[in-house]
Motif scaffolding. Structure first.
Motif, PDB file in Angstrom:
ATOM      1  N   THR A  12       0.821  -1.202   0.000  1.00  0.00           N
ATOM      2  CA  THR A  12       0.000   0.000   0.000  1.00  0.00           C
ATOM      3  C   THR A  12       0.860   1.258   0.000  1.00  0.00           C
ATOM      4  OG1 THR A  12      -1.792  -1.120   1.160  1.00  0.00           O
ATOM      5  CG2 THR A  12      -1.766   1.282   1.273  1.00  0.00           C
ATOM      6  N   ASP A 254      -4.862  12.617  -2.987  1.00  0.00           N
ATOM      7  CA  ASP A 254      -4.261  12.716  -1.657  1.00  0.00           C
ATOM      8  C   ASP A 254      -3.663  14.084  -1.380  1.00  0.00           C
ATOM      9  OD1 ASP A 254      -4.914  10.102  -1.077  1.00  0.00           O
ATOM     10  OD2 ASP A 254      -2.958   9.274  -1.630  1.00  0.00           O
ATOM     11  N   ARG A 372     -12.699   9.658  -4.390  1.00  0.00           N
ATOM     12  CA  ARG A 372     -12.748   8.213  -4.204  1.00  0.00           C
ATOM     13  C   ARG A 372     -14.071   7.785  -3.588  1.00  0.00           C
ATOM     14  NH1 ARG A 372      -7.093   7.120  -1.149  1.00  0.00           N
ATOM     15  NH2 ARG A 372      -7.418   9.302  -0.639  1.00  0.00           N
ATOM     16  N   ASP A 375     -11.560   2.435  -1.085  1.00  0.00           N
ATOM     17  CA  ASP A 375     -10.110   2.395  -0.968  1.00  0.00           C
ATOM     18  C   ASP A 375      -9.505   1.719  -2.196  1.00  0.00           C
ATOM     19  OD1 ASP A 375     -10.121   3.608   1.519  1.00  0.00           O
ATOM     20  OD2 ASP A 375     -10.182   1.701   2.615  1.00  0.00           O
TER      21      ASP A 375
END
Length: 395
Positions: A12, A254, A372, A375
């Motif tokens: 990740t 992000d 989003r 996830d």
């Protein structure tokens, strides 16, 4: 130590692990004659050092296997895995067909495809970026370049995925992964052998037809070289770009202030694409073998030693970048190793950049923000960093 790359946490986000590796030293001997390189300057120097290369092609054990072999019975490999003079000869021949002019002429078609994919996603509202945009764009482009029939592209995706999963170092992959990759390679070989026969009889003006006929002072690609080169172009022609697009979109999500900055001034997109390559490289590592006694940094390295070059770590070397863990679309001319270095610098770099720039121009040009809805699901491999799924919706 490198087994930590396989943990879900590291898949990740591998960068905290890379920082711990770098803190041990930008280059160190992790085991007998096995070196880990995570510093930018050290990695760059190694990749340009002719003392490092690849192992010799294997001699085919079973002559009945469906594998292209050369006159010595060695399995034919792509120029990506060869050293000079074999690498020099093959890359020169391929470069005569895969030209910058050819890539430039693709710009209108890439723009048309990007627009179709993005606006279809707009209509559906919620969509999977990876399966509905990031993968189809480069797959269609490279397939059209090679003259691959539309009906066969789904098969290629499966074969390509299986081979991509086997790119990790041998000590990090399972027997099942290797078996699937070998089967996919055989299917690829059989397919392109048949296509080569057709193109020799009836050239169609595509890249594969050009590769069939390309020559340099009488030198031509053998059947095995032609088949393996086509496989390389198809697999490398979409895997890297797919992950560049996916990782780049995630970086924007992000970092909303950078997202806004780019949406407000799309002239920053070319520089932003380079920062995306640096910040979260689609290719995270590569392997080399010392062909003779040499050095990495200040460390002596004996012939036959192996070195793993952590490109993702080198691209965040704090000695090479100010605030390396910050994604910054205004970072001045961000140099990076994401596309390689030296004689193995990515032949398809201009195409990857064209596709990524065009996609982000189109995506940001909608004037709509996106977010989003789930996830991300990361691909379970180490060498190639990308997602299987990134579900989004337009606001």
């Amino acid at each position: 130590m490198l087994e930590n790359l396989l943990t879900p946490e590291t898949r990740t986000d591998p960068y905290p692990f890379y920082r711990r590796v770098f803190d041990r030293g930008p280059v160190f001997e992790a085991a007998d004659r096995f070196f880990v390189v995570s510093g930018f300057e050290e990695a760059s120097a190694l990749l340009k050092n002719p003392a490092f290369g690849h192992s010799e092609p294997e001699v085919l054990a079973d002559p009945h296997e469906n594998e292209p072999v050369d006159d010595q019975g060695r399995v034919v490999r792509s120029f990506l895995a060869l050293d000079p003079p074999d690498h020099t000869r093959l890359r020169r021949l391929v470069s005569k067909a895969f030209t910058p002019r050819m890539v430039e002429q693709l710009a209108p078609r890439v723009g048309e495809l990007a627009k179709d994919l993005v606006f279809k996603a707009l209509e559906t509202g919620e969509f999977d970026l990876m399966t509905e945009v990031a993968k189809p764009l480069p797959v269609v482009v490279i397939s059209e370049m090679l003259g691959v029939p539309l009906a066969d592209r789904d098969r290629f995706e499966g074969w390509s995925d299986a081979m991509g999963r086997a790119l990790d170092p041998a000590f990090l992959i399972s027997k099942e992964t290797v078996t699937a990759a070998v089967a996919a390679r055989r299917e690829f070989v059989a397919y392109f052998r048949e296509l080569a026969k057709e193109r020799r009889k009836r050239p169609t003006g595509d890249l594969f037809s050009d590769l069939v006929s390309v020559s340099d002072e009488g030198d031509r690609l053998s059947e095995g070289e032609l088949v393996i080169t086509a496989m390389l172009l198809l697999v490398a022609g979409h895997e890297t770009t797919t992950n560049l697009i996916g990782n780049g979109v995630l970086a924007l999500l992000d970092n909303p202030e950078q997202h806004r900055k780019l949406a407000e001034d799309r002239s920053k997109i070319p520089n932003a694409v380079e920062e995306m390559l640096r910040f979260d490289s689609p290719v995270q590592l590569t392997m080399r073998i010392a062909l003779r006694d040499t050095t990495i940094g200040d460390l002596p390295v004996s012939a036959g030693s192996q070195a793993v070059v952590l490109l993702g770590a080198a691209n965040r070397d704090p000695r090479a970048y100010e605030r390396p863990d910050r994604f910054d679309v205004d970072r001045p001319s961000p140099r990076h190793l994401a596309l390689g270095q030296g004689i193995h610098f990515c032949l398809g770099a201009p195409l990857a950049r064209l596709e990524a720039r065009t996609l982000f121009e189109t995506l940001l040009g909608t004037g709509r923000s996106f977010r989003r809805t789930a996830d991300p699901v990361w691909v379970k491999q180490v060498t190639l960093r990308g997602m299987e799924s990134l579900r989004l919706e337009f606001a």
